[in-house]
Write a protein that holds these residues in place. Structure first.
Motif, PDB file in Angstrom:
ATOM      1  N   PRO A  94       2.550  15.536 -17.223  1.00 24.52           N
ATOM      2  CA  PRO A  94       2.900  14.413 -18.106  1.00 24.52           C
ATOM      3  C   PRO A  94       2.543  13.036 -17.552  1.00 24.52           C
ATOM      4  CG  PRO A  94       4.872  15.380 -17.137  1.00 24.52           C
ATOM      5  CD  PRO A  94       3.741  16.306 -16.823  1.00 24.52           C
ATOM      6  N   PHE A  95       2.435  12.903 -16.231  1.00 29.32           N
ATOM      7  CA  PHE A  95       2.154  11.593 -15.643  1.00 29.32           C
ATOM      8  C   PHE A  95       0.828  11.603 -14.880  1.00 29.32           C
ATOM      9  CE2 PHE A  95       6.729  11.946 -16.194  1.00 29.32           C
ATOM     10  CZ  PHE A  95       7.035  10.754 -16.839  1.00 29.32           C
ATOM     11  N   LEU A  96      -0.110  12.380 -15.395  1.00 26.67           N
ATOM     12  CA  LEU A  96      -1.426  12.490 -14.767  1.00 26.67           C
ATOM     13  C   LEU A  96      -2.085  11.127 -14.592  1.00 26.67           C
ATOM     14  CD1 LEU A  96      -3.981  14.029 -13.810  1.00 26.67           C
ATOM     15  CD2 LEU A  96      -4.625  14.208 -16.229  1.00 26.67           C
ATOM     16  N   LYS A  97      -2.084  10.309 -15.637  1.00 32.93           N
ATOM     17  CA  LYS A  97      -2.775   9.018 -15.573  1.00 32.93           C
ATOM     18  C   LYS A  97      -2.161   8.106 -14.523  1.00 32.93           C
ATOM     19  CE  LYS A  97      -4.667   8.916 -20.277  1.00 32.93           C
ATOM     20  NZ  LYS A  97      -4.700   8.175 -21.565  1.00 32.93           N
ATOM     21  N   GLU A  98      -0.829   8.112 -14.429  1.00 33.02           N
ATOM     22  CA  GLU A  98      -0.175   7.284 -13.415  1.00 33.02           C
ATOM     23  C   GLU A  98      -0.581   7.728 -12.014  1.00 33.02           C
ATOM     24  OE1 GLU A  98       3.975   6.375 -13.535  1.00 33.02           O
ATOM     25  OE2 GLU A  98       4.030   6.302 -15.723  1.00 33.02           O
ATOM     26  N   MET A  99      -0.631   9.032 -11.812  1.00 35.43           N
ATOM     27  CA  MET A  99      -1.006   9.547 -10.500  1.00 35.43           C
ATOM     28  C   MET A  99      -2.435   9.177 -10.138  1.00 35.43           C
ATOM     29  SD  MET A  99      -2.839  12.257  -9.006  1.00 35.43           S
ATOM     30  CE  MET A  99      -2.779  13.745 -10.000  1.00 35.43           C
ATOM     31  N   LEU A 100      -3.350   9.366 -11.088  1.00 33.58           N
ATOM     32  CA  LEU A 100      -4.748   9.034 -10.818  1.00 33.58           C
ATOM     33  C   LEU A 100      -4.946   7.540 -10.589  1.00 33.58           C
ATOM     34  CD1 LEU A 100      -6.624  11.366 -13.342  1.00 33.58           C
ATOM     35  CD2 LEU A 100      -6.331  11.683 -10.871  1.00 33.58           C
ATOM     36  N   THR A 101      -4.152   6.726 -11.285  1.00 34.26           N
ATOM     37  CA  THR A 101      -4.237   5.276 -11.068  1.00 34.26           C
ATOM     38  C   THR A 101      -3.841   4.908  -9.641  1.00 34.26           C
ATOM     39  OG1 THR A 101      -3.820   4.768 -13.396  1.00 34.26           O
ATOM     40  CG2 THR A 101      -3.341   3.029 -11.799  1.00 34.26           C
ATOM     41  N   LEU A 102      -2.790   5.542  -9.115  1.00 32.58           N
ATOM     42  CA  LEU A 102      -2.394   5.301  -7.724  1.00 32.58           C
ATOM     43  C   LEU A 102      -3.531   5.645  -6.771  1.00 32.58           C
ATOM     44  CD1 LEU A 102       1.268   6.674  -7.359  1.00 32.58           C
ATOM     45  CD2 LEU A 102       0.537   4.319  -7.643  1.00 32.58           C
ATOM     46  N   VAL A 103      -4.144   6.795  -6.992  1.00 36.01           N
ATOM     47  CA  VAL A 103      -5.231   7.246  -6.127  1.00 36.01           C
ATOM     48  C   VAL A 103      -6.412   6.285  -6.203  1.00 36.01           C
ATOM     49  CG1 VAL A 103      -6.906   9.090  -5.723  1.00 36.01           C
ATOM     50  CG2 VAL A 103      -4.526   9.661  -6.277  1.00 36.01           C
ATOM     51  N   GLU A 104      -6.797   5.914  -7.405  1.00 35.86           N
ATOM     52  CA  GLU A 104      -7.956   5.042  -7.568  1.00 35.86           C
ATOM     53  C   GLU A 104      -7.690   3.645  -7.020  1.00 35.86           C
ATOM     54  OE1 GLU A 104      -8.445   5.646 -11.725  1.00 35.86           O
ATOM     55  OE2 GLU A 104      -9.757   7.390 -11.472  1.00 35.86           O
ATOM     56  N   ASN A 105      -6.435   3.186  -7.078  1.00 35.06           N
ATOM     57  CA  ASN A 105      -6.088   1.892  -6.479  1.00 35.06           C
ATOM     58  C   ASN A 105      -6.275   1.916  -4.968  1.00 35.06           C
ATOM     59  OD1 ASN A 105      -5.461   0.704  -8.913  1.00 35.06           O
ATOM     60  ND2 ASN A 105      -3.251   0.975  -8.718  1.00 35.06           N
ATOM     61  N   VAL A 106      -5.897   3.026  -4.342  1.00 38.68           N
ATOM     62  CA  VAL A 106      -6.113   3.159  -2.893  1.00 38.68           C
ATOM     63  C   VAL A 106      -7.601   3.200  -2.583  1.00 38.68           C
ATOM     64  CG1 VAL A 106      -5.815   4.697  -0.901  1.00 38.68           C
ATOM     65  CG2 VAL A 106      -3.901   4.296  -2.464  1.00 38.68           C
ATOM     66  N   PHE A 107      -8.358   3.972  -3.347  1.00 38.14           N
ATOM     67  CA  PHE A 107      -9.784   4.107  -3.098  1.00 38.14           C
ATOM     68  C   PHE A 107     -10.555   2.806  -3.335  1.00 38.14           C
ATOM     69  CE2 PHE A 107      -9.884   8.977  -4.065  1.00 38.14           C
ATOM     70  CZ  PHE A 107      -9.216   9.199  -2.860  1.00 38.14           C
ATOM     71  N   SER A 108     -10.010   1.933  -4.165  1.00 39.15           N
ATOM     72  CA  SER A 108     -10.708   0.679  -4.477  1.00 39.15           C
ATOM     73  C   SER A 108     -10.561  -0.364  -3.373  1.00 39.15           C
ATOM     74  CB  SER A 108     -10.181   0.104  -5.794  1.00 39.15           C
ATOM     75  OG  SER A 108      -8.837  -0.342  -5.653  1.00 39.15           O
ATOM     76  N   GLN A 109      -9.659  -0.128  -2.433  1.00 38.25           N
ATOM     77  CA  GLN A 109      -9.429  -1.093  -1.362  1.00 38.25           C
ATOM     78  C   GLN A 109     -10.343  -0.801  -0.177  1.00 38.25           C
ATOM     79  OE1 GLN A 109      -5.168  -1.576  -0.420  1.00 38.25           O
ATOM     80  NE2 GLN A 109      -4.727  -0.440  -2.300  1.00 38.25           N
ATOM     81  N   PRO A 110     -11.014  -1.822   0.354  1.00 41.61           N
ATOM     82  CA  PRO A 110     -11.884  -1.588   1.513  1.00 41.61           C
ATOM     83  C   PRO A 110     -11.067  -1.237   2.748  1.00 41.61           C
ATOM     84  CG  PRO A 110     -11.681  -3.945   1.066  1.00 41.61           C
ATOM     85  CD  PRO A 110     -11.001  -3.231  -0.072  1.00 41.61           C
ATOM     86  N   VAL A 111     -11.501  -0.231   3.486  1.00 44.67           N
ATOM     87  CA  VAL A 111     -10.824   0.153   4.726  1.00 44.67           C
ATOM     88  C   VAL A 111     -11.863   0.316   5.828  1.00 44.67           C
ATOM     89  CG1 VAL A 111      -8.889   1.289   3.579  1.00 44.67           C
ATOM     90  CG2 VAL A 111     -10.932   2.620   4.122  1.00 44.67           C
ATOM     91  N   LYS A 112     -11.446   0.074   7.059  1.00 45.14           N
ATOM     92  CA  LYS A 112     -12.351   0.171   8.198  1.00 45.14           C
ATOM     93  C   LYS A 112     -12.216   1.492   8.950  1.00 45.14           C
ATOM     94  CE  LYS A 112     -12.334  -4.830   9.015  1.00 45.14           C
ATOM     95  NZ  LYS A 112     -11.996  -5.912   9.975  1.00 45.14           N
ATOM     96  N   SER A 113     -11.114   2.183   8.723  1.00 43.73           N
ATOM     97  CA  SER A 113     -10.863   3.390   9.504  1.00 43.73           C
ATOM     98  C   SER A 113     -10.038   4.387   8.707  1.00 43.73           C
ATOM     99  CB  SER A 113     -10.108   3.035  10.795  1.00 43.73           C
ATOM    100  OG  SER A 113      -8.797   2.575  10.484  1.00 43.73           O
ATOM    101  N   LEU A 114      -9.989   5.618   9.224  1.00 43.82           N
ATOM    102  CA  LEU A 114      -9.132   6.641   8.634  1.00 43.82           C
ATOM    103  C   LEU A 114      -7.675   6.201   8.654  1.00 43.82           C
ATOM    104  CD1 LEU A 114      -8.540   9.531   7.610  1.00 43.82           C
ATOM    105  CD2 LEU A 114      -8.450  10.232  10.011  1.00 43.82           C
ATOM    106  N   SER A 115      -7.269   5.558   9.729  1.00 45.86           N
ATOM    107  CA  SER A 115      -5.884   5.094   9.853  1.00 45.86           C
ATOM    108  C   SER A 115      -5.494   4.192   8.696  1.00 45.86           C
ATOM    109  CB  SER A 115      -5.706   4.348  11.179  1.00 45.86           C
ATOM    110  OG  SER A 115      -4.425   3.773  11.263  1.00 45.86           O
ATOM    111  N   GLU A 116      -6.361   3.266   8.352  1.00 43.84           N
ATOM    112  CA  GLU A 116      -6.069   2.349   7.241  1.00 43.84           C
ATOM    113  C   GLU A 116      -5.944   3.094   5.922  1.00 43.84           C
ATOM    114  OE1 GLU A 116      -7.842  -1.673   6.837  1.00 43.84           O
ATOM    115  OE2 GLU A 116      -9.116  -1.008   8.505  1.00 43.84           O
TER     116      GLU A 116
END
Length: 240
Positions: A94-116
């Motif tokens: 039921p909350f598939l879109k909310e979950m995918l939005t969280l994931v895509e928000n993380v992926f959209s942020q630049p990171v320098k390392s696995l830790s970040e």
């Protein structure tokens, strides 16, 4: 003040959130050796064909490398692959879109390392469920506390003036509990509640990413994040 110390995890399981919800102070411990097969760069999701691993590919990992030094292999389009796997696994949630939005928000942020990346993915879940508002956060690599093992953990807790150290089960192998006691610091182990919630694909399992809880329950999923601890002496007397 209750202190939790943990390595970053990639979209971690609900047990991580159970532990974090108890913390007044949360220490991110990413200046320690990276272990292949850890949850720093991988996590399980539940699918119609059983559990499946989502793994972040790494670049040039070598023995002795610290978590905050490990780089991600972005030559591979793993972002798209993970989103597609999640979309397929939770297509009826039921909350598939909310979950995918969280994931895509993380992926959209630049990171320098696995830790970040792992830290951001952990914190987006904590924030989604309202667990991080009252928690003070520090990074061990900014605290200039040398040493290792139990003594370093004790020194970190003392530095932030902690009165209770709350830890996961792995610490039973190395923690000098008496040294904490001498320093006036209580040690408690997590008593994971593994609270069942509505879940797709058959019999309930708690050992998957908390993205599963988001997809199935939305923000109301915070009612299933129950937290309890057990004093270290009682914990050590329990069967392993």
């Amino acid at each position: 003040m209750r202190v939790v110390i943990s390595q970053s995890m990639y979209f971690p399981w609900v047990g991580f959130l159970e532990q974090l919800s108890l913390a007044d102070i949360f220490i991110v411990l990413d200046d320690v050796q990276f272990s292949k097969g850890s949850f720093t760069n991988r996590v399980q999701i539940k699918t119609s064909n059983g559990t499946r691993w989502l793994t972040v590919p790494l670049s040039g990992v070598h023995l002795g490398q610290k978590i905050d030094e490990v780089k991600i292999d972005n030559q591979r389009d793993w972002h798209t692959n993970h989103v597609l796997q999640l979309a397929q696994a939770y297509s009826g949630a039921p909350f598939l879109k909310e979950m995918l939005t969280l994931v895509e928000n993380v992926f959209s942020q630049p990171v320098k390392s696995l830790s970040e990346l792992s830290h951001k993915s952990s914190m987006v879940l904590a924030e989604y469920f309202g667990l991080s508002n009252q928690t003070h956060k520090f990074f061990s690599n900014e605290m200039t506390i040398s040493g290792g093992g139990s003594q370093r953990v004790l020194d970190i807790v003392k530095t932030v003036k902690g009165k209770t150290y709350i830890t996961g089960h792995g610490a039973r192998r190395y923690l000098d509990h008496e040294a904490f006691e001498v320093s006036g610091i209580d040690v408690s182990y997590m008593k994971y509640q593994l609270q069942p919630y509505p879940q797709l694909h058959g019999e309930f399992t708690p050992f998957v990413s908390a993205l599963d809880l988001v997809a199935n329950c939305g923000r109301e999923g915070n009612q299933y994040i129950k937290s309890k601890t057990i004093p270290w002496k009682e914990f050590l007397n329990e069967p392993t």
